[in-house]
Scaffold this active site. Structure first.
Site, PDB file in Angstrom:
ATOM      1  N   PRO A   2       0.834  -1.206   0.000  1.00  0.00           N
ATOM      2  CA  PRO A   2       0.000   0.000   0.000  1.00  0.00           C
ATOM      3  C   PRO A   2       0.872   1.261   0.000  1.00  0.00           C
ATOM      4  CG  PRO A   2      -0.616  -1.529   1.756  1.00  0.00           C
ATOM      5  CD  PRO A   2       0.689  -1.989   1.209  1.00  0.00           C
ATOM      6  N   GLU A   3       0.658   2.126  -0.953  1.00  0.00           N
ATOM      7  CA  GLU A   3       1.393   3.383  -1.027  1.00  0.00           C
ATOM      8  C   GLU A   3       0.409   4.511  -0.751  1.00  0.00           C
ATOM      9  OE1 GLU A   3       4.468   3.353  -3.863  1.00  0.00           O
ATOM     10  OE2 GLU A   3       4.274   1.228  -4.239  1.00  0.00           O
ATOM     11  N   LYS A  51       1.688   7.525   4.115  1.00  0.00           N
ATOM     12  CA  LYS A  51       1.175   6.148   4.186  1.00  0.00           C
ATOM     13  C   LYS A  51       0.527   5.859   5.538  1.00  0.00           C
ATOM     14  CE  LYS A  51       5.170   4.719   2.038  1.00  0.00           C
ATOM     15  NZ  LYS A  51       6.169   3.714   1.677  1.00  0.00           N
ATOM     16  N   ASN A 162       7.615   1.452  -2.865  1.00  0.00           N
ATOM     17  CA  ASN A 162       8.587   0.801  -3.729  1.00  0.00           C
ATOM     18  C   ASN A 162       8.133   0.703  -5.182  1.00  0.00           C
ATOM     19  OD1 ASN A 162      11.179  -0.217  -3.789  1.00  0.00           O
ATOM     20  ND2 ASN A 162      10.451  -2.322  -3.857  1.00  0.00           N
ATOM     21  N   ARG A 247      15.044  -2.782  -0.231  1.00  0.00           N
ATOM     22  CA  ARG A 247      13.819  -3.165  -0.919  1.00  0.00           C
ATOM     23  C   ARG A 247      14.226  -3.724  -2.270  1.00  0.00           C
ATOM     24  NH1 ARG A 247       9.359  -0.633   0.720  1.00  0.00           N
ATOM     25  NH2 ARG A 247       8.384  -2.326  -0.413  1.00  0.00           N
TER      26      ARG A 247
END
Ligand SMILES: [Zn+2]
Length: 301
Positions: A2-3, A51, A162, A247
């Site tokens: 989730p961004e 976020k 990401n 990441r």
């Protein structure tokens, strides 16, 4: 993951469904919410800052959540996950709000929300677009940080995750490993990225190509080892243990070479986003690079 755009849509869904409703039963199964009971409180609305999800009640309390990689909220129907995964479960007057596997949960006085979100950079998915010059300047505060790492640092700018840290460098033809201080025209990347995430927040789904087919939602995200969709070169990448920003990452060695200095390719971005509704967002850069400079040209990409 989730961004910022996903959290913004979730906040609006919670507000649309439950704002003005009283909590009639409250169960918390998270140690950070021990003895917290929302029964009797009226949910006034939900908001997203970067976020972070903030669910506010009329008694001056805010339930704050960060979904990281695993968390989700079920809005309306009862969740089907086993009880131990339902960290917080609120029976509202008309439906249920359940936080499933939410790794970061807490309670804060609404007046003290700054403690949670005060450190964040400008919010990409706020009601008003962020100041793009400020975002660009913040991203360059530490010039040696790789571009993707700077985009992911929420103290610079809040909302990119990401997916955008992989897709945006590809769209503008710059390596995610390029030190951010050696990227010329970074403001162009910021403007395209802001337009993309804001239009995705407003409309969904999270898409960076403008194409409707599910397989073409993204350019190179999660496609390491496969051919570049533009030039056919095998996509290179990091896994999350190797990358300096921990990441997974993906890039095209031919389209995004690491160089001493590298310029954001505005023309490439316009070409790749030709089908994307983001081109109608106010922050989307107009294509001025080929036109002669006139008195109205701002000098920005
Ligand atoms: Zn390529």
């Amino acid at each position: 993951m989730p961004e910022g755009d996903t959290i913004r849509r979730l906040a609006e869904k919670i507000t649309a469904r439950f704002a003005g409703q009283r909590c009639v039963r409250s169960v918390t199964r998270d140690p950070r919410l021990t003895n917290v009971d929302f029964t009797g409180a009226v949910l006034t609305g939900a908001d997203a800052v970067g976020k972070h999800l903030l669910i506010r009640f009329d008694d001056g309390r805010t339930l704050q959540a960060h979904l990281r990689l695993t968390g989700s909220f079920v809005v309306g129907p009862a969740a089907t996950e086993p009880a131990w995964r339902r960290r917080v479960e609120l029976w509202m007057e008309d439906g249920r709000l359940t936080g499933v596997d939410v790794p970061v949960l807490g309670m804060v006085a609404t007046a003290d929300e700054e403690q949670i979100v005060g450190h964040l950079g400008p919010d990409l998915c706020g009601l008003e677009p962020p100041d793009l010059d400020e975002v660009t300047a913040r991203l360059q505060r530490e010039p040696d940080v790789p571009l993707a790492g700077a985009l992911l640092d929420q103290r610079n700018v809040a909302g990119f995750g990401n997916l955008y840290a992989i897709e945006l460098p590809f769209i503008v033809g710059v390596s995610p490993n390029q030190p951010v201080g050696s990227v010329d025209g970074l403001g162009g990347l910021v403007a395209f990225g802001t337009a993309l995430i804001r239009i995705n927040a407003a409309r969904g789904p999270q898409n960076t190509t403008g194409r409707r087919l599910r397989v073409a939602d993204h350019w190179i995200y999660a496609r390491r080892g496969r051919p570049c969709p533009l030039c056919g070169t095998r996509l290179d990448g990091w896994d999350n243990r190797d990358s300096p920003w921990q990441r997974l990452s993906t890039w095209c060695p031919a389209c995004q070479p690491l160089e001493a200095r590298r310029t954001v390719d505005v023309e490439r971005a316009h070409r790749l986003l030709a089908l994307h509704p983001a081109r109608k967002e106010p922050t989307y850069p107009s294509f001025t690079s080929r036109r002669p400079a006139g008195p109205r040209t701002s000098g920005r990409p």
